[in-house]
Design a protein around this motif. Structure first.
Motif, PDB file in Angstrom:
ATOM      1  N   ASN A   1      75.667   1.121 105.063  1.00 49.57           N
ATOM      2  CA  ASN A   1      76.900   1.900 105.113  1.00 49.57           C
ATOM      3  C   ASN A   1      76.538   3.335 105.452  1.00 49.57           C
ATOM      4  O   ASN A   1      75.682   3.937 104.791  1.00 49.57           O
ATOM      5  N   HIS A   2      77.198   3.880 106.458  1.00 46.25           N
ATOM      6  CA  HIS A   2      76.831   5.207 106.946  1.00 46.25           C
ATOM      7  C   HIS A   2      77.026   6.279 105.882  1.00 46.25           C
ATOM      8  O   HIS A   2      76.174   7.159 105.701  1.00 46.25           O
ATOM      9  N   ALA A   3      78.150   6.226 105.168  1.00 44.67           N
ATOM     10  CA  ALA A   3      78.427   7.260 104.169  1.00 44.67           C
ATOM     11  C   ALA A   3      77.424   7.176 103.021  1.00 44.67           C
ATOM     12  O   ALA A   3      76.820   8.184 102.622  1.00 44.67           O
ATOM     13  N   ASN A   4      77.239   5.973 102.461  1.00 48.35           N
ATOM     14  CA  ASN A   4      76.277   5.829 101.361  1.00 48.35           C
ATOM     15  C   ASN A   4      74.899   6.336 101.780  1.00 48.35           C
ATOM     16  O   ASN A   4      74.235   7.071 101.031  1.00 48.35           O
ATOM     17  N   ALA A   5      74.479   5.914 102.983  1.00 50.32           N
ATOM     18  CA  ALA A   5      73.123   6.229 103.424  1.00 50.32           C
ATOM     19  C   ALA A   5      72.924   7.716 103.654  1.00 50.32           C
ATOM     20  O   ALA A   5      71.930   8.300 103.213  1.00 50.32           O
ATOM     21  N   THR A   6      73.865   8.334 104.353  1.00 51.99           N
ATOM     22  CA  THR A   6      73.628   9.737 104.735  1.00 51.99           C
ATOM     23  C   THR A   6      73.987  10.719 103.626  1.00 51.99           C
ATOM     24  O   THR A   6      73.373  11.785 103.533  1.00 51.99           O
ATOM     25  N   ILE A   7      74.930  10.389 102.764  1.00 50.20           N
ATOM     26  CA  ILE A   7      75.197  11.265 101.610  1.00 50.20           C
ATOM     27  C   ILE A   7      73.957  11.298 100.718  1.00 50.20           C
ATOM     28  O   ILE A   7      73.509  12.367 100.285  1.00 50.20           O
TER      29      ILE A   7
END
Lengths: 438, 96
Positions: free
Chosen positions: A224-230
């Motif tokens: 998941n982009h948000a989980n990963a980059t946050i």
């Protein structure tokens, strides 16, 4: 350093040789670069009296000179002039990096240890400006302070500095309020502890769905982009915001910790949980978006579901396998969470936590023998601090609680592809509003 | 090749002011040296060996093996005051 500088007592600090760069650096940034320090081999722990005596009789492994000669000289050799005067160090941080090609800049960031070793998005002025547009806060506003260990100095970072690191991590502007809230915790995701800690971040409230965070299948994995980059941004802003995380200098985690790549960042599965959301247990309204951070993430135990016959024993053994200095946070797939309700009648998280507290016990003699308990709990117990002072009075064979009740936590995460669940050994730190940083 | 201007990601360090070290002793003979146990990873066992060395090789030095009041993460003014009042020098160990 305190006893030397504040109380005027000539002092020698003894260290093990693995920490030479760390202690030199800590002394320098505390204004005492000439602090007299003597080194012996690592480790001290577990050595016999004869082996330790050999250290004392032997040589400083870094200088090749007799340990005790250096100790005596350190207390008697007059102070050199440079260590008497008061001066200030110039430690300013420029806003911009010298203009260069993308390839050279990427190499510079890597060589300066401003990254996590993976490729980054270069923080151009345009990209940082787009990130800054996602908050009403001013770029120059101070968000917080961090440090990598207790003995290091706090560094400060602004909204713009957090934005720079968010861009580097590949985060989208919509995620920025969550990243700012993580920065506002002041809890580093790059602790220098030799125990190789990572952090964990749990997001609650409407923001989870607004920015497409994952609380279901693969929530704690790279899906998941948000989980990963946050989570990645949290790590980068920590290492850069606190002034570095360099192995041997400002990072001493003996084995490192792969959880640190994105600081175990995920959303709680509030929709499928049988219980109230985590942030509401910590004084936040359910309608508020917030992020909760844990430190000391190291150990994990796991199992599948709660078999009818011996589920109590299975959980007891999982708890018993944790180091008592790393309290448990249960990360439960909704299937496992409902099994706890069905099997044990735990209709609230609090009831489950009560049971976990009562269940996690060990013999007092074994508890006090743990090295981390000796290092961090026993000293507090001997000076009367509860609940450990009472535990210290227990007979050697008495079964005593491994953890404090308030240190046990339960979070629901997972996509119900099965009832696997795990226990993460970690320490809850705080919950911060995301809405305050929109 | 196009050149870019990018921002520095590093935070702001606090100002550092140098602090003076304490004056040294002319000799340890006849002086009281505190061996301060920071209560981490068997430090006390190591300092006991240092104490034994001093007793054998420098019998004119009086030593006191003293544990800090709590964990090393906390300041310990009670112990520092005691050393200031009753001692002449200190050996702290073992850092890591």
């Amino acid at each position: 350093m305190t006893i030397e500088a504040k109380y005027g007592v000539p002092t020698i600090a003894m260290h093990t040789d693995k920490f030479d760069k760390v202690v030199e650096s800590v002394a320098r940034v505390n204004g005492m670069p000439g602090l007299r320090q003597v080194f012996v081999p690592q480790p001290i722990m577990g050595k016999t009296a004869a082996q330790l005596r050999a250290y004392v009789d032997g040589m400083n492994p870094l200088t090749g000179r007799p340990v005790m000669q250096e100790v005596v000289e350190g207390l008697t050799r007059p102070i050199a002039d440079p260590d008497l005067g008061a001066i200030e160090f110039d430690r300013s941080t420029p806003r911009l990096v010298a203009t260069d090609t993308a390839e050279n800049l990427e190499q510079l960031f890597l060589e300066n240890r401003w990254t996590d070793g993976l490729p980054i998005v270069l923080p151009t002025e345009a990209r940082v400006a787009a990130m800054l547009a996602a908050t009403r806060r001013k770029p120059e506003e101070v968000v917080g302070r961090m440090r990598s260990t207790h003995f290091r100095e706090y560094w400060e970072y602004t909204v713009e500095k957090v934005a720079v690191n968010a861009v580097m991590a590949g985060a989208r502007p919509a995620y920025f309020p969550v990243i700012l809230a993580l920065a506002a915790t002041g809890v580093t995701a790059r602790s220098s502890s030799s125990s190789a800690m990572a952090a964990m971040a749990v997001v609650n409230g409407p923001i989870r769905n607004e920015i497409g965070m994952n609380a279901g299948i693969g929530a704690m994995g790279p899906y998941n982009h948000a989980n990963a980059t946050i989570g990645r941004a949290y790590g980068l802003l920590s290492q850069n915001g606190q002034g570095g995380s360099v192995p041997g200098l400002s990072y001493m985690g003996n084995q490192g910790n792969s959880y640190a790549y994105n600081s175990v960042t995920f959303a709680e599965n509030e929709e499928r949980s049988p219980w109230t959301p985590f942030h509401t247990q910590h004084g936040r309204p359910a309608t508020e978006s917030s992020v909760s951070v844990f430190s000391g993430v190291r150990s994990t135990a796991f199992t599948l579901g709660l078999p009818a016959k011996h589920w109590r024993q299975h959980v007891e053994h999982m708890l018993r396998g944790m180091d008592p200095h790393g309290p448990p946070a249960l990360l439960l797939d909704p299937i496992a969470a409902r099994q706890f309700v069905d099997r044990g009648g735990f209709t609230t998280k609090e009831l489950l936590i009560d049971w976990l507290y009562d269940t996690a016990r060990m013999r007092a003699s074994e508890y006090w023998d743990y090295q981390l308990i000796q290092n961090y709990i026993y000293p507090r117990a001997t000076f009367g601090e509860e609940p450990w002072a009472s535990k210290l009075k227990a007979a050697p064979d008495e079964m005593i609680p491994m953890f404090r009740r308030e240190d046990i936590h339960v979070i629901v995460v997972g996509g119900e592809s099965n009832g696997y669940w795990r226990i993460m050994g970690c320490n809850y730190q705080k919950t911060v509003s995301v809405d305050d940083w929109r | 090749m196009e050149k870019l201007t990018v921002l520095n990601p590093v935070g702001y360090a606090p100002k550092v002011t140098r602090k003076a070290l304490a004056p040294r002793l002319s000799t340890l003979d006849g002086k009281t040296v505190y061996l301060v146990d920071c209560r981490f990873d068997d430090s006390d066992l190591f300092l006991a060996q240092m104490q034994a060395w001093l007793a054998e090789h420098m019998p004119g030095v009086r030593t006191v093996l003293k544990r800090i009041s709590s964990v090393y993460l906390q300041d310990d003014p009670t112990t520092w005051e005691e050393i200031k009042a009753r001692g002449h020098a200190a050996i702290l160990g073992v850092g890591h």
